[in-house]
Design a protein around this motif. Sequence first.
Motif, PDB file in Angstrom:
ATOM      1  N   ASP A  93       0.825  -1.215   0.000  1.00 47.92           N
ATOM      2  CA  ASP A  93       0.000   0.000   0.000  1.00 47.92           C
ATOM      3  C   ASP A  93       0.856   1.262   0.000  1.00 47.92           C
ATOM      4  OD1 ASP A  93      -2.232  -1.550   0.120  1.00 47.92           O
ATOM      5  OD2 ASP A  93      -2.833  -0.978   2.149  1.00 47.92           O
ATOM      6  N   ALA A 142       7.217  -5.968 -18.092  1.00 47.11           N
ATOM      7  CA  ALA A 142       6.312  -5.102 -17.330  1.00 47.11           C
ATOM      8  C   ALA A 142       6.724  -5.048 -15.876  1.00 47.11           C
ATOM      9  CB  ALA A 142       4.873  -5.612 -17.428  1.00 47.11           C
ATOM     10  N   VAL A 143       6.415  -3.925 -15.247  1.00 50.43           N
ATOM     11  CA  VAL A 143       6.481  -3.810 -13.798  1.00 50.43           C
ATOM     12  C   VAL A 143       5.041  -3.628 -13.326  1.00 50.43           C
ATOM     13  CG1 VAL A 143       7.354  -2.508 -11.813  1.00 50.43           C
ATOM     14  CG2 VAL A 143       8.735  -2.659 -13.916  1.00 50.43           C
ATOM     15  N   LEU A 144       4.585  -4.508 -12.454  1.00 45.74           N
ATOM     16  CA  LEU A 144       3.218  -4.431 -11.948  1.00 45.74           C
ATOM     17  C   LEU A 144       3.273  -4.095 -10.461  1.00 45.74           C
ATOM     18  CD1 LEU A 144       1.746  -7.679 -13.586  1.00 45.74           C
ATOM     19  CD2 LEU A 144       1.890  -5.385 -14.539  1.00 45.74           C
ATOM     20  N   THR A 145       2.567  -3.053 -10.073  1.00 44.40           N
ATOM     21  CA  THR A 145       2.583  -2.609  -8.687  1.00 44.40           C
ATOM     22  C   THR A 145       1.167  -2.621  -8.138  1.00 44.40           C
ATOM     23  OG1 THR A 145       4.402  -1.138  -9.274  1.00 44.40           O
ATOM     24  CG2 THR A 145       3.328  -0.735  -7.157  1.00 44.40           C
ATOM     25  N   VAL A 146       0.952  -3.328  -7.054  1.00 43.89           N
ATOM     26  CA  VAL A 146      -0.381  -3.377  -6.440  1.00 43.89           C
ATOM     27  C   VAL A 146      -0.242  -3.257  -4.927  1.00 43.89           C
ATOM     28  CG1 VAL A 146      -1.478  -4.763  -8.261  1.00 43.89           C
ATOM     29  CG2 VAL A 146      -0.346  -5.912  -6.355  1.00 43.89           C
ATOM     30  N   VAL A 203       8.619   6.049  -2.937  1.00 47.51           N
ATOM     31  CA  VAL A 203       8.913   5.837  -4.349  1.00 47.51           C
ATOM     32  C   VAL A 203       9.478   4.429  -4.492  1.00 47.51           C
ATOM     33  CG1 VAL A 203      10.438   6.530  -6.239  1.00 47.51           C
ATOM     34  CG2 VAL A 203       9.334   8.267  -4.821  1.00 47.51           C
ATOM     35  N   SER A 210       4.529   7.541  -8.121  1.00 45.29           N
ATOM     36  CA  SER A 210       4.385   7.765  -6.692  1.00 45.29           C
ATOM     37  C   SER A 210       3.756   9.136  -6.431  1.00 45.29           C
ATOM     38  CB  SER A 210       5.777   7.665  -6.070  1.00 45.29           C
ATOM     39  OG  SER A 210       5.772   8.193  -4.787  1.00 45.29           O
ATOM     40  N   LEU A 214       3.257   1.910  -1.766  1.00 42.63           N
ATOM     41  CA  LEU A 214       3.561   2.282  -3.155  1.00 42.63           C
ATOM     42  C   LEU A 214       2.334   2.855  -3.860  1.00 42.63           C
ATOM     43  CD1 LEU A 214       5.626  -0.894  -4.079  1.00 42.63           C
ATOM     44  CD2 LEU A 214       6.514   1.366  -3.495  1.00 42.63           C
ATOM     45  N   THR A 215       1.182   2.235  -3.653  1.00 43.19           N
ATOM     46  CA  THR A 215      -0.010   2.670  -4.389  1.00 43.19           C
ATOM     47  C   THR A 215      -0.684   3.877  -3.737  1.00 43.19           C
ATOM     48  OG1 THR A 215      -1.301   1.006  -3.207  1.00 43.19           O
ATOM     49  CG2 THR A 215      -0.499   0.421  -5.400  1.00 43.19           C
ATOM     50  N   THR A 216      -0.213   4.268  -2.544  1.00 43.79           N
ATOM     51  CA  THR A 216      -0.730   5.502  -1.953  1.00 43.79           C
ATOM     52  C   THR A 216       0.326   6.601  -2.002  1.00 43.79           C
ATOM     53  OG1 THR A 216      -0.030   4.862   0.278  1.00 43.79           O
ATOM     54  CG2 THR A 216      -2.259   4.260  -0.382  1.00 43.79           C
ATOM     55  N   TRP A 274      -4.290 -11.102  -9.045  1.00 45.42           N
ATOM     56  CA  TRP A 274      -4.357 -10.568 -10.408  1.00 45.42           C
ATOM     57  C   TRP A 274      -2.947 -10.328 -10.944  1.00 45.42           C
ATOM     58  CZ3 TRP A 274      -2.516  -6.305 -12.886  1.00 45.42           C
ATOM     59  CH2 TRP A 274      -3.087  -5.984 -14.109  1.00 45.42           C
ATOM     60  N   ASP A 317      -1.723  -4.098  -0.851  1.00 44.55           N
ATOM     61  CA  ASP A 317      -1.827  -5.338  -0.076  1.00 44.55           C
ATOM     62  C   ASP A 317      -3.257  -5.857  -0.023  1.00 44.55           C
ATOM     63  OD1 ASP A 317       0.971  -5.167   0.682  1.00 44.55           O
ATOM     64  OD2 ASP A 317       0.389  -3.524   1.991  1.00 44.55           O
ATOM     65  N   TYR A 318      -3.767  -6.282  -1.151  1.00 45.06           N
ATOM     66  CA  TYR A 318      -5.108  -6.846  -1.253  1.00 45.06           C
ATOM     67  C   TYR A 318      -4.980  -8.216  -1.916  1.00 45.06           C
ATOM     68  CZ  TYR A 318      -6.895  -2.068  -0.656  1.00 45.06           C
ATOM     69  OH  TYR A 318      -7.175  -0.817  -0.187  1.00 45.06           O
ATOM     70  N   ARG A 320      -5.961  -8.251  -5.696  1.00 42.11           N
ATOM     71  CA  ARG A 320      -5.053  -7.505  -6.584  1.00 42.11           C
ATOM     72  C   ARG A 320      -3.717  -8.226  -6.722  1.00 42.11           C
ATOM     73  NH1 ARG A 320      -6.499  -1.414  -4.384  1.00 42.11           N
ATOM     74  NH2 ARG A 320      -8.733  -1.634  -4.801  1.00 42.11           N
ATOM     75  N   VAL A 373      -0.294   0.062 -10.554  1.00 43.21           N
ATOM     76  CA  VAL A 373       0.589   0.845 -11.414  1.00 43.21           C
ATOM     77  C   VAL A 373       1.170  -0.143 -12.418  1.00 43.21           C
ATOM     78  CG1 VAL A 373       2.639   2.307 -11.555  1.00 43.21           C
ATOM     79  CG2 VAL A 373       1.201   2.384  -9.496  1.00 43.21           C
ATOM     80  N   THR A 381       3.743  -0.634 -15.610  1.00 41.10           N
ATOM     81  CA  THR A 381       4.871   0.003 -16.282  1.00 41.10           C
ATOM     82  C   THR A 381       5.340  -0.888 -17.421  1.00 41.10           C
ATOM     83  OG1 THR A 381       5.530   0.853 -14.120  1.00 41.10           O
ATOM     84  CG2 THR A 381       7.168   0.989 -15.893  1.00 41.10           C
ATOM     85  N   THR A 415      -5.523   1.093  -7.862  1.00 39.25           N
ATOM     86  CA  THR A 415      -5.571  -0.374  -7.834  1.00 39.25           C
ATOM     87  C   THR A 415      -4.301  -0.986  -8.397  1.00 39.25           C
ATOM     88  OG1 THR A 415      -6.727  -0.334  -9.940  1.00 39.25           O
ATOM     89  CG2 THR A 415      -8.073  -0.533  -7.982  1.00 39.25           C
TER      90      THR A 415
END
Lengths: 242, 242
Positions: A12, A40-44, A20, B25, A14-16, A53, A46-47, A50, B41, B43, B39
């Motif tokens: 969280d 790809a870089v996927l950022t989610v 950085v 960020s 990162l996504t809030t 996914w 703590d759910y 998600r 990010v 990249t 939900t």
Amino acid sequence: MIERAAVLSTGDELTTGRIVDTNSSWIADRLFALGIDVTAVLTVGDYPDRLAWAWKHAFELADVVISTGGIGPTADDLTSEVLARVLGVPLVEDAASAERIRQLFAAFSREMPLNNLKQALMPAGAVVIPNGLGTAPGYRVLHGATHAVVLPGVPREMKPMMEETVLPWLRGLRGDEVYLSRVFQTFGLTESGLDELVAGVVDPAAGRLAFRASFPEVSLRLVVHGRPDEAGARLEAISARL
Amino acid sequence: MIERAAVLSTGDELTTGRIVDTNSSWIADRLFALGIDVTAVLTVGDYPDRLAWAWKHAFELADVVISTGGIGPTADDLTSEVLARVLGVPLVEDAASAERIRQLFAAFSREMPLNNLKQALMPAGAVVIPNGLGTAPGYRVLHGATHAVVLPGVPREMKPMMEETVLPWLRGLRGDEVYLSRVFQTFGLTESGLDELVAGVVDPAAGRLAFRASFPEVSLRLVVHGRPDEAGARLEAISARL
């Protein structure tokens, strides 16, 4: 063959926007040097849904998925639980890791909250990646032909684990293909002017060009990929034409 | 109703680790303050297939997708072309933007390479987001009920475009729901010990807890979501129990 990687950053924070994500860039840089293409870089946050996914899609995009974060002792550390579910295997305790966690607490004469043992739980079939600087071990585990690598999010723990264990292992799997790059610095040209100048000079199958502008300088990076000798010769040949 | 956002960061410089993605960020932080939940990010580098993949998935994950990068004049700037294809609409020239680009070059007495006009091409139906500090305008465009917001990757151009145009627009769409947060600092407890102490105190539907450890301090952040009055009261009620 390991050609494509996906990087999965979780948390969280990162996504809030509280911190950085410097881990992904550091990992991408190291993988690039090994000739591995980060698709790809996927950022989610703590759910569970998600994270599931992100893992499912990361597995589709890559030969190796490198994940950071979500393997600490607290309730919002969900990576191992979610990954086990995605893999369809149970979580099992790694006895040596559990013992090491107990010993670390004993060494600091601290009582160990029981939830710390959660950090020794890994998807069945996992191979431990030692963490010399923290309580949470990392691990790698196979999903079909794709490797999952799970590391802590704390950079000072994650980086030595990459350097000492993950990168040497990847280098071994990878064989000897490399990416080579050369940067050309220009001055006084616009990015678009430079693009027009070099248009058509490089066959996309032979090499890739990337521009980066910081007016009045524009840098042009040429990257080629292949076995060291052949790629080196190709880099020279294209450079001579630029 | 705008509740969920996806952030899309594009550029080979990100997936090869040449630069750290600070845009995502910064954007996530601003969206969090508006009560919008990021939900994911996503990249990806400058490849049409990867960009299309990212846009399609971002649209599934969010009510608004905010993209940075890939709208410059060069051959590796693919965002608008790919987005138009994903939307199923043609690219059309925004006459005012094309004229502004011509004027900028004239003002600096520079000859304009023709590919600069590419920056005035947008998917049909787009609404321009002015860029006071660069040649590439941004825009927003609808995909079903989901909004796409397209911005340049250069932080000093992107940030004022967000502050001056995108955030006020989102605030208007969003109505008055907010996220409120409070941070509790602890000292001498482990993250896991703190987690055990607070387990069960907060109903996940009423608020979320996040831990952040920097031994010997561990901070605990409580976040609640709702209309300002009701959320404020809930924040106080839960805080009193912690």
